[in-house]
Scaffold this motif. Structure first.
Motif, mmCIF file in Angstrom:
data_model
loop_
_atom_site.group_PDB
_atom_site.id
_atom_site.type_symbol
_atom_site.label_atom_id
_atom_site.label_comp_id
_atom_site.label_asym_id
_atom_site.label_seq_id
_atom_site.Cartn_x
_atom_site.Cartn_y
_atom_site.Cartn_z
ATOM 1 N N PRO A 1 0.833 -1.208 0.000
ATOM 2 C CA PRO A 1 0.000 0.000 0.000
ATOM 3 C C PRO A 1 0.867 1.256 0.000
ATOM 4 C CG PRO A 1 -0.766 -1.585 1.630
ATOM 5 C CD PRO A 1 0.542 -2.107 1.133
ATOM 6 N N ALA A 2 0.435 2.254 -0.750
ATOM 7 C CA ALA A 2 1.199 3.499 -0.851
ATOM 8 C C ALA A 2 1.212 4.222 0.495
ATOM 9 C CB ALA A 2 0.600 4.389 -1.927
ATOM 10 N N ASP A 3 2.372 4.714 0.878
ATOM 11 C CA ASP A 3 2.518 5.461 2.114
ATOM 12 C C ASP A 3 2.016 6.887 1.882
ATOM 13 O OD1 ASP A 3 3.516 6.966 4.313
ATOM 14 O OD2 ASP A 3 5.014 5.423 4.671
ATOM 15 N N PRO A 4 1.074 7.374 2.686
ATOM 16 C CA PRO A 4 0.548 8.732 2.467
ATOM 17 C C PRO A 4 1.595 9.824 2.666
ATOM 18 C CG PRO A 4 -0.236 7.819 4.553
ATOM 19 C CD PRO A 4 0.409 6.697 3.813
ATOM 20 N N ARG A 5 2.719 9.483 3.283
ATOM 21 C CA ARG A 5 3.776 10.482 3.516
ATOM 22 C C ARG A 5 4.786 10.560 2.386
ATOM 23 N NH1 ARG A 5 6.037 7.867 8.883
ATOM 24 N NH2 ARG A 5 5.807 6.061 7.480
ATOM 25 N N ARG A 6 4.568 9.782 1.323
ATOM 26 C CA ARG A 6 5.618 9.603 0.313
ATOM 27 C C ARG A 6 5.977 10.906 -0.414
ATOM 28 N NH1 ARG A 6 0.866 7.849 -1.385
ATOM 29 N NH2 ARG A 6 0.137 8.182 -3.535
ATOM 30 N N TRP A 7 5.003 11.774 -0.703
ATOM 31 C CA TRP A 7 5.320 13.001 -1.441
ATOM 32 C C TRP A 7 6.063 13.995 -0.555
ATOM 33 C CZ3 TRP A 7 5.393 12.784 -6.420
ATOM 34 C CH2 TRP A 7 4.540 11.906 -7.096
ATOM 35 N N LEU B 1 25.764 -0.288 1.402
ATOM 36 C CA LEU B 1 25.488 -0.036 2.817
ATOM 37 C C LEU B 1 24.009 0.246 3.049
ATOM 38 C CD1 LEU B 1 28.553 2.152 3.850
ATOM 39 C CD2 LEU B 1 27.927 -0.070 4.809
ATOM 40 N N ALA B 2 23.373 0.921 2.087
ATOM 41 C CA ALA B 2 21.937 1.181 2.207
ATOM 42 C C ALA B 2 21.153 -0.121 2.241
ATOM 43 C CB ALA B 2 21.462 2.058 1.049
ATOM 44 N N ASP B 3 21.612 -1.102 1.467
ATOM 45 C CA ASP B 3 20.966 -2.419 1.495
ATOM 46 C C ASP B 3 21.237 -3.142 2.819
ATOM 47 O OD1 ASP B 3 19.903 -2.136 -1.031
ATOM 48 O OD2 ASP B 3 21.561 -3.152 -2.036
ATOM 49 N N ALA B 4 22.486 -3.072 3.268
ATOM 50 C CA ALA B 4 22.892 -3.855 4.438
ATOM 51 C C ALA B 4 22.379 -3.271 5.749
ATOM 52 C CB ALA B 4 24.419 -3.962 4.480
ATOM 53 N N LEU B 5 22.341 -1.953 5.862
ATOM 54 C CA LEU B 5 21.973 -1.302 7.118
ATOM 55 C C LEU B 5 20.576 -0.708 7.108
ATOM 56 C CD1 LEU B 5 25.332 0.599 7.807
ATOM 57 C CD2 LEU B 5 24.649 -1.675 8.603
ATOM 58 N N GLY B 6 19.980 -0.601 5.930
ATOM 59 C CA GLY B 6 18.696 0.070 5.795
ATOM 60 C C GLY B 6 18.887 1.438 5.172
ATOM 61 N N ALA B 7 18.018 1.777 4.202
ATOM 62 C CA ALA B 7 18.201 3.021 3.459
ATOM 63 C C ALA B 7 18.039 4.250 4.349
ATOM 64 C CB ALA B 7 17.217 3.076 2.288
ATOM 65 N N ARG B 8 17.029 4.241 5.264
ATOM 66 C CA ARG B 8 16.825 5.424 6.096
ATOM 67 C C ARG B 8 18.007 5.649 7.024
ATOM 68 N NH1 ARG B 8 12.058 6.613 10.535
ATOM 69 N NH2 ARG B 8 13.341 5.226 11.803
ATOM 70 N N ARG B 9 18.494 4.597 7.623
ATOM 71 C CA ARG B 9 19.623 4.740 8.547
ATOM 72 C C ARG B 9 20.865 5.276 7.825
ATOM 73 N NH1 ARG B 9 20.922 -0.612 11.706
ATOM 74 N NH2 ARG B 9 18.808 -0.149 12.440
ATOM 75 N N ALA C 1 10.280 11.477 10.507
ATOM 76 C CA ALA C 1 8.820 11.471 10.617
ATOM 77 C C ALA C 1 8.139 11.120 9.295
ATOM 78 C CB ALA C 1 8.332 12.835 11.096
ATOM 79 N N PHE C 2 8.865 11.240 8.175
ATOM 80 C CA PHE C 2 8.243 11.039 6.866
ATOM 81 C C PHE C 2 8.806 9.853 6.090
ATOM 82 C CE2 PHE C 2 7.523 15.497 7.881
ATOM 83 C CZ PHE C 2 6.186 15.642 7.577
ATOM 84 N N VAL C 3 9.988 9.414 6.454
ATOM 85 C CA VAL C 3 10.609 8.280 5.754
ATOM 86 C C VAL C 3 10.505 7.052 6.637
ATOM 87 C CG1 VAL C 3 12.721 7.352 4.752
ATOM 88 C CG2 VAL C 3 12.192 9.791 4.513
ATOM 89 N N PRO C 4 9.750 6.048 6.219
ATOM 90 C CA PRO C 4 9.602 4.856 7.060
ATOM 91 C C PRO C 4 10.872 4.025 7.084
ATOM 92 C CG PRO C 4 8.523 4.522 4.942
ATOM 93 C CD PRO C 4 8.981 5.953 4.966
ATOM 94 N N ALA C 5 11.099 3.378 8.187
ATOM 95 C CA ALA C 5 12.230 2.457 8.294
ATOM 96 C C ALA C 5 11.859 1.142 7.629
ATOM 97 C CB ALA C 5 12.594 2.234 9.758
ATOM 98 N N ARG C 6 12.751 0.614 6.832
ATOM 99 C CA ARG C 6 12.514 -0.659 6.155
ATOM 100 C C ARG C 6 13.580 -1.650 6.589
ATOM 101 N NH1 ARG C 6 8.696 0.178 2.247
ATOM 102 N NH2 ARG C 6 8.440 2.340 1.539
ATOM 103 N N ALA C 7 13.206 -2.886 6.578
ATOM 104 C CA ALA C 7 14.142 -3.924 7.002
ATOM 105 C C ALA C 7 15.328 -3.978 6.050
ATOM 106 C CB ALA C 7 13.443 -5.283 7.029
ATOM 107 N N PRO C 8 16.541 -4.024 6.569
ATOM 108 C CA PRO C 8 17.704 -4.127 5.690
ATOM 109 C C PRO C 8 17.720 -5.464 4.968
ATOM 110 C CG PRO C 8 18.360 -4.398 7.985
ATOM 111 C CD PRO C 8 16.916 -3.983 7.991
ATOM 112 N N ARG C 9 18.383 -5.481 3.809
ATOM 113 C CA ARG C 9 18.538 -6.711 3.043
ATOM 114 C C ARG C 9 19.973 -7.192 3.164
ATOM 115 N NH1 ARG C 9 16.734 -4.835 -2.756
ATOM 116 N NH2 ARG C 9 17.846 -2.979 -2.049
ATOM 117 N N PRO C 10 20.183 -8.496 3.293
ATOM 118 C CA PRO C 10 21.561 -8.992 3.383
ATOM 119 C C PRO C 10 22.384 -8.535 2.190
ATOM 120 C CG PRO C 10 19.983 -10.739 3.859
ATOM 121 C CD PRO C 10 19.187 -9.586 3.335
ATOM 122 N N ALA C 11 23.559 -8.011 2.445
ATOM 123 C CA ALA C 11 24.414 -7.532 1.359
ATOM 124 C C ALA C 11 25.870 -7.622 1.804
ATOM 125 C CB ALA C 11 24.070 -6.093 0.992
ATOM 126 N N ARG C 12 26.694 -8.122 0.916
ATOM 127 C CA ARG C 12 28.129 -8.177 1.184
ATOM 128 C C ARG C 12 28.752 -6.833 0.837
ATOM 129 N NH1 ARG C 12 30.297 -13.332 1.759
ATOM 130 N NH2 ARG C 12 28.825 -15.036 1.409
#
Length: 476
Positions: A17-23, A82-90, A197-208
């Motif tokens: 579902p689209a996040d209402p905060r995306r824009w 690093l964005a993949d391994a640690l999470g893009a927001r972080r 407050a506007f960028v949701p945290a997403r689960a990181p993906r395994p990445a070397r």
């Protein structure tokens, strides 16, 4: 100039579902990216004032520009991983915090070491921030909304370059050159407060993480630039020139070996066996080298030789930025009609023709009859090459590889700017030292020859026909 190192995997169905905060998130992220693009051009107009205040040599002035783009480009692909391994927001917030802090320290610099250290830290922060930001954009939007969001993202490049020269001139002539860096601080602090407050945290993906690869390619490029800059003072046969150049060759060879052996290489060198990607990387390297060299040479010539104020210099470059955008807009239409090869060749030929008058710059007399028309014509051609580079590189690339291809092209974008400034600084060394226009004319001659040679190479390298992009994130 938009930067990307990685893209989210393409999904054809079952979008969340689209996040209402995306824009709102997109607006904040674009402001952050705008700062990064701004810092490529904003310093050029301030260089003479920096040199006067801090007693900077020609070599140091060159590094003020190249240290930022070198770290930005050399570490960009690692930032994407690093964005993949640690999470893009972080990763985004870490890069923004580093960039903001480094901007403050750079503006407070009272010697060359602190200034260059700050520029290096800015580049590292940018390398973390930019690919993370684009990853967030590509995962927050889907379908036609994603195309609109990426269009907004791409527009940041042209406006950032134009604003950079104007803002650099206004700030340098007003509160002082320090504010070309300090202006990032309040913006960065506000973004750090608002983004969570506007960028949701997403689960990181395994990445070397291919840290050896990132360090080798960055060290190799740094050695290459150091050798090129040294040649301006010691000559091309001196050991201080030859040893760094040899070190660069060794580092690049080691990088290639590491990438071939790595299970998750930073840069898949097999991408360069694909003619569209190789052609796109070549075009981006040449176009960026020329454009950033123009900003560098023009800023120093106008202020050091002709006595222009920083603000007046910034105003001279405004038509250049507009012409670059106009050339890009025209090329976006031509590529689909006549194909990449004729568009690239024509763009580089126009750039070469526009540069020819700049090879005979006067030390007295009017500037607007020679320098400005030459810059405008040349930058119009360069703008066309930027678009052709991107569309060519992404042609026939699958969705899941679009991020890698665009990351390769963006790396060549930043590295091209670094190499271009290093080369023209060396060729114009006599002009810097003696305050004469002769060295600058020689440097513009190198630019004209480079553009003409690029047009010839493009005849054989750029694939014929009209590219059909497989989709994915866009650059520049």
């Amino acid at each position: 100039m938009t930067h990307s190192a990685a893209a989210a995997p393409h999904t054809a169905e079952h979008h969340p579902p689209a996040d209402p905060r995306r824009w709102a998130a997109l607006a904040l992220i674009c402001v952050a990216q705008f700062m990064l693009v701004l810092d490529v051009t904003v310093v050029n107009v301030a260089l003479p004032d920096m040199a006067a205040d801090l007693d900077l040599s020609r070599q140091t002035l060159t590094w003020v520009v190249t240290a930022y783009t070198l770290c930005f480009g050399g570490l960009m692909l690692l930032g994407g991983r690093l964005a993949d391994a640690l999470g893009a927001r972080r990763t985004l917030l870490a890069g923004l915090a580093l960039f903001t802090t480094a901007s403050l320290l750079t503006g407070l610099a009272d010697d060359a070491v602190t200034l260059l250290g700050g520029r290096i830290a800015q580049g590292v922060g940018a390398a973390l921030l930019s690919p993370s930001a684009l990853s967030i954009v590509t995962t927050a939007f889907h379908g036609t909304e994603r195309n609109k969001a990426l269009g907004v993202w791409a527009a940041i490049g042209g406006t950032g370059s134009a604003a950079g020269v104007l803002l650099g001139g206004a700030l340098t002539e007003g509160p002082g050159w320090q504010w070309v860096f300090h202006v990032n601080v309040p913006v960065g602090v506000l973004l750090l407060a608002a983004l969570p407050a506007f960028v949701p945290a997403r689960a990181p993906r395994p990445a070397r993480l291919d840290l050896p690869g990132a360090l080798l390619v960055t060290a190799g490029t740094a050695a290459l630039i150091y050798g090129l800059v040294e040649a301006g003072d010691t000559g091309w046969t001196d050991a201080s020139t030859l040893l760094p150049l040899a070190g660069a060759a060794v580092a690049y060879a080691a990088f290639a070996a590491v990438e071939r052996a790595a299970r998750a290489p930073l840069m898949d060198l097999r991408m360069f066996t694909r003619r569209p990607v190789l052609a796109g990387a070549f075009l981006m390297l040449v176009a960026t080298a020329l454009l950033i060299a123009f900003f560098f040479l023009g800023s120093v010539y106008l202020q050091h030789i002709r006595g222009f104020s920083p603000l007046r210099t910034g105003l001279v470059f405004l038509p250049v930025a507009v012409a670059t955008g106009a050339g890009a807009h025209l090329a976006s239409r031509l590529v689909g009609r006549i194909g990449s090869r004729p568009t690239a060749v024509a763009g580089l030929a126009v750039a070469a023709a526009g540069t020819v008058p700049l090879t005979r710059l006067p030390e007295t007399g009017g500037v607007y009859g020679v320098l400005l028309p030459g810059f405008v014509v040349a930058s119009f051609g360069i703008g066309a090459v930027f678009v052709t580079a991107t569309t060519t590189a992404l042609a026939l690339v699958e969705h899941h590889e679009a991020g890698l291809a665009s990351g390769v092209v963006n790396t060549f974008h930043e590295v091209g700017g670094s190499i271009g400034v290093a080369v023209v600084s060396t060729v114009a060394a006599s002009g810097f030292a003696h305050g004469s226009a002769d060295g600058f004319g020689d440097a513009f001659t190198v630019c004209a020859v480079t553009a003409a040679a690029g047009a010839v190479v493009s005849l054989g390298l750029v694939p014929p026909g009209r590219p059909q992009s497989a989709g994915g994130p866009h650059v520049h």
